[in-house]
Design an enzyme around this catalytic site. Structure first.
Site, mmCIF file in Angstrom:
data_model
loop_
_atom_site.group_PDB
_atom_site.id
_atom_site.type_symbol
_atom_site.label_atom_id
_atom_site.label_comp_id
_atom_site.label_asym_id
_atom_site.label_seq_id
_atom_site.Cartn_x
_atom_site.Cartn_y
_atom_site.Cartn_z
ATOM 1 N N SER A 141 0.964 -1.322 0.004
ATOM 2 C CA SER A 141 -0.163 -0.070 -0.128
ATOM 3 C C SER A 141 0.840 1.256 0.126
ATOM 4 O O SER A 141 1.640 1.289 1.061
ATOM 5 C CB SER A 141 -1.035 -0.056 1.261
ATOM 6 O OG SER A 141 -0.159 0.012 2.322
ATOM 7 N N GLY A 350 29.327 20.403 -18.077
ATOM 8 C CA GLY A 350 30.160 19.465 -19.201
ATOM 9 C C GLY A 350 30.504 18.314 -18.297
ATOM 10 O O GLY A 350 29.766 17.590 -17.450
ATOM 11 N N GLU A 374 5.270 11.128 -0.417
ATOM 12 C CA GLU A 374 4.160 11.926 0.005
ATOM 13 C C GLU A 374 3.177 12.281 -1.124
ATOM 14 O O GLU A 374 2.720 13.276 -1.167
ATOM 15 C CB GLU A 374 4.535 13.239 0.678
ATOM 16 C CG GLU A 374 5.638 12.845 1.881
ATOM 17 C CD GLU A 374 5.711 13.952 2.992
ATOM 18 O OE1 GLU A 374 4.526 14.933 2.896
ATOM 19 O OE2 GLU A 374 6.484 14.084 3.522
HETATM 20 C C1 FAD Z 1 13.090 7.422 -0.104
HETATM 21 C C2 FAD Z 1 11.564 7.120 0.421
HETATM 22 C C3 FAD Z 1 11.244 7.743 1.352
HETATM 23 C C4 FAD Z 1 9.767 7.512 2.154
HETATM 24 N N1 FAD Z 1 9.433 7.837 3.106
HETATM 25 C C5 FAD Z 1 8.125 7.528 3.700
HETATM 26 C C6 FAD Z 1 7.885 7.703 5.168
HETATM 27 O O1 FAD Z 1 8.479 8.342 5.863
HETATM 28 N N2 FAD Z 1 6.472 7.213 5.648
HETATM 29 C C7 FAD Z 1 5.867 6.385 4.545
HETATM 30 O O2 FAD Z 1 4.507 6.193 5.277
HETATM 31 N N3 FAD Z 1 6.026 6.326 3.199
HETATM 32 C C8 FAD Z 1 7.288 6.775 3.048
HETATM 33 N N4 FAD Z 1 7.612 6.448 1.405
HETATM 34 C C9 FAD Z 1 6.941 5.858 0.765
HETATM 35 C C10 FAD Z 1 6.161 6.671 -0.488
HETATM 36 O O3 FAD Z 1 5.303 7.511 0.065
HETATM 37 C C11 FAD Z 1 5.526 5.555 -1.428
HETATM 38 O O4 FAD Z 1 6.530 5.030 -2.135
HETATM 39 C C12 FAD Z 1 4.734 6.562 -2.542
HETATM 40 O O5 FAD Z 1 3.408 6.945 -2.041
HETATM 41 C C13 FAD Z 1 4.294 5.544 -3.865
HETATM 42 O O6 FAD Z 1 3.813 4.457 -3.362
HETATM 43 P P1 FAD Z 1 4.164 3.105 -4.095
HETATM 44 O O7 FAD Z 1 5.835 3.299 -3.833
HETATM 45 O O8 FAD Z 1 3.553 1.921 -3.353
HETATM 46 O O9 FAD Z 1 4.070 3.229 -5.588
HETATM 47 P P2 FAD Z 1 2.669 2.815 -6.205
HETATM 48 O O10 FAD Z 1 1.402 3.266 -5.581
HETATM 49 O O11 FAD Z 1 2.656 1.406 -6.385
HETATM 50 O O12 FAD Z 1 2.919 3.480 -7.812
HETATM 51 C C14 FAD Z 1 3.427 3.020 -8.686
HETATM 52 C C15 FAD Z 1 3.071 3.803 -10.072
HETATM 53 O O13 FAD Z 1 1.583 3.776 -10.326
HETATM 54 C C16 FAD Z 1 1.205 5.058 -10.365
HETATM 55 N N5 FAD Z 1 -0.224 5.036 -9.870
HETATM 56 C C17 FAD Z 1 -0.616 4.311 -8.586
HETATM 57 N N6 FAD Z 1 -2.063 4.444 -8.410
HETATM 58 C C18 FAD Z 1 -2.551 5.316 -9.464
HETATM 59 C C19 FAD Z 1 -3.595 6.014 -9.785
HETATM 60 N N7 FAD Z 1 -4.896 5.671 -8.998
HETATM 61 N N8 FAD Z 1 -3.715 6.547 -10.955
HETATM 62 C C20 FAD Z 1 -2.609 7.181 -11.617
HETATM 63 N N9 FAD Z 1 -1.419 6.398 -11.422
HETATM 64 C C21 FAD Z 1 -1.281 5.520 -10.463
HETATM 65 C C22 FAD Z 1 2.142 6.044 -9.250
HETATM 66 O O14 FAD Z 1 2.003 7.267 -9.710
HETATM 67 C C23 FAD Z 1 3.332 5.255 -9.837
HETATM 68 O O15 FAD Z 1 3.843 5.895 -10.817
HETATM 69 C C24 FAD Z 1 9.069 6.836 1.267
HETATM 70 C C25 FAD Z 1 9.356 6.252 -0.129
HETATM 71 C C26 FAD Z 1 10.664 6.625 -0.458
HETATM 72 C C27 FAD Z 1 11.215 5.942 -1.978
#
Ligand code: FAD
Length: 392
Positions: A141, A350, A374
């Site tokens: 999630s 460069g 976020e």
């Molecule tokens: C370095 C780092 C630090 C982080 N820190 C925190 C933290 O402190 N606390 C915390 O809780 N989380 C944290 N996160 C998590 C971060 O918030 C999530 O990675 C982010 O919300 C995306 O979720 P996902 O990685 O599961 O990608 P997914 O939700 O699986 O998304 C994959 C792709 O699908 C697209 N997508 C998904 N649903 C839709 C839709 N309905 N319509 C269009 N496109 C969609 C997305 O835009 C993306 O391009 C962190 C992540 C990273 C990488």
């Protein structure tokens, strides 16, 4: 700076700072130049924040900017926190996000949703010595945050949490975690509840640390809860209303990510202005070529637009006005601007832009996260679209 002053300033130009804001900006800049800059490369290589620097962040009051003075904080505005994150990120976006998460997510959530005893206990610790983290995401999630599966079961005197969180910023350093878990999965998102979890609670541990492309000194870890015992008094806000605090805190927090991005963009532009004024080709400084001048002008314009979006969203929040659309636009645009400006900076350097002896390749690596955490750029577009078109 008081909220009344913010109201008064709201009518003036966005980039004109009050005396207090100016003073705060210069003290953070001095700290960033004096203490942070010499450590940037090593911390990036070692994938770790220098503990001495963390201590200094507390000593300078950077870890409790909005926290009321009665809890040992600076009692300043959200906008002040934004300036702090921008200034730190201009030098090192890893430290920018370290301070950002503490202020705009953890402290912010506690100020808004915690009860009096929780505020007294946790806000004081967070302002003085303890790092916080905000744990919503899980392996399954991310964008669909409410699909979280961490479970909380109520017993006679406590809750038992089971589940794993992923991607948690400050996971290595944090001692206080805001953890979202579901007390009643049958109720769907209406079972989501926020808990304040201490690192030493039984059944809680910090798992794998990620090896990242950018913001490498900022820790990103897994959190593991195996029959983790959380006292009932550590429920933050109402049981079953955690979805509201999770989302509303992130709505505010993403302005902080915007600030991180404009800090990156400024760092990259300033470096480019400096380098192109020194580098000589064809017997001329390269900034004497109109082609280069136009590229610098484009970068400066994009940065200015991003900065106005971020400042306006922050000022709207402080003024108690709706800011959801503006915050989403600010994060979307500033993350794109930071990536473009840092990329252009590499080209202006460069070959030297492509190596680690100069700062710009790091700015580019660090900029990429702005489109992901976020709320991804697609999720920002979804928010903006909903608000301008209407409907679900
Ligand atoms: C370095 C780092 C630090 C982080 N820190 C925190 C933290 O402190 N606390 C915390 O809780 N989380 C944290 N996160 C998590 C971060 O918030 C999530 O990675 C982010 O919300 C995306 O979720 P996902 O990685 O599961 O990608 P997914 O939700 O699986 O998304 C994959 C792709 O699908 C697209 N997508 C998904 N649903 C839709 C839709 N309905 N319509 C269009 N496109 C969609 C997305 O835009 C993306 O391009 C962190 C992540 C990273 C990488």
């Amino acid at each position: 700076m008081t909220h009344t002053t913010v109201e008064q300033l709201a009518a003036g130009p966005l980039t004109i700072l009050s005396e207090d804001e100016e003073m705060f900006r210069s003290s953070v800049r001095e700290f960033a130049e004096g203490e942070l800059r010499p450590r940037v490369e090593t911390m990036d290589e070692e994938k770790k924040l220098d503990p001495e620097l963390i201590k200094q962040c507390f000593a300078l009051g950077l870890m409790g900017i909005e926290t009321p003075e009665e809890y040992g904080g600076a009692g300043a505005t959200f906008f002040t926190a934004i300036i702090g994150v921008e200034e730190l990120s201009r030098v090192d976006p890893s430290v920018g996000v370290f301070v950002d998460v503490q202020n705009t997510l953890v402290n912010n959530a506690l100020i808004r949703w915690a009860n009096a005893e929780q505020k007294k206990k946790y806000l004081s610790q967070l302002a003085a010595e303890k790092v916080g983290a905000y744990a919503l995401s899980e392996a399954g999630s991310g964008s669909d945050a409410f699909a979280l599966t961490t479970r909380a079961v109520e017993t006679s005197d406590h809750y038992v949490l089971n589940g794993r969180k992923l991607w948690i910023t400050n996971g290595s350093e944090a001692e206080i975690f805001i953890v979202f878990a579901n007390v009643n999965p049958e109720a769907g998102y209406k079972g989501i509840t926020a808990f304040i979890v201490e690192r030493n609670f039984p059944g809680f541990s910090v798992g794998k640390k990620e090896n990242k492309l950018g913001i490498r000194a900022s820790s990103t870890t897994e959190l593991i809860m195996e029959d983790c015992i959380v006292p009932k008094e550590n429920v933050m806000g109402e049981v079953g209303k955690g979805y509201k605090s999770a989302i509303e805190t992130l709505n505010e927090g993403r302005i902080g990510i915007g600030a991180q991005m404009i800090g990156i963009a400024r760092g990259a532009l300033e470096a480019s202005l400096r380098y192109t004024s020194e580098r000589v080709q064809f017997d001329k400084k390269v900034n004497e070529f109109q082609g280069v001048q136009f590229q610098l002008a484009e970068m400066a314009t994009q940065l200015e637009a991003a900065r106005l979006l971020v400042y306006n969203a922050a000022r709207l929040k402080d003024a108690g006005r709706p800011f959801l659309k503006e915050a989403a636009m600010a994060k979307l645009y500033s993350s794109r601007a930071a990536e473009r400006i840092a990329s252009q900076a590499i080209e202006l350097y460069g070959g030297y832009g492509f190596v680690k002896d100069y700062p710009v390749e790091k700015f580019w690596r660090d900029s990429k996260i702005g489109a992901i955490y976020e709320g991804t750029s697609n999720m920002q577009l979804q928010t903006i679209a909903k608000l301008i078109i209407g409907g679900k």
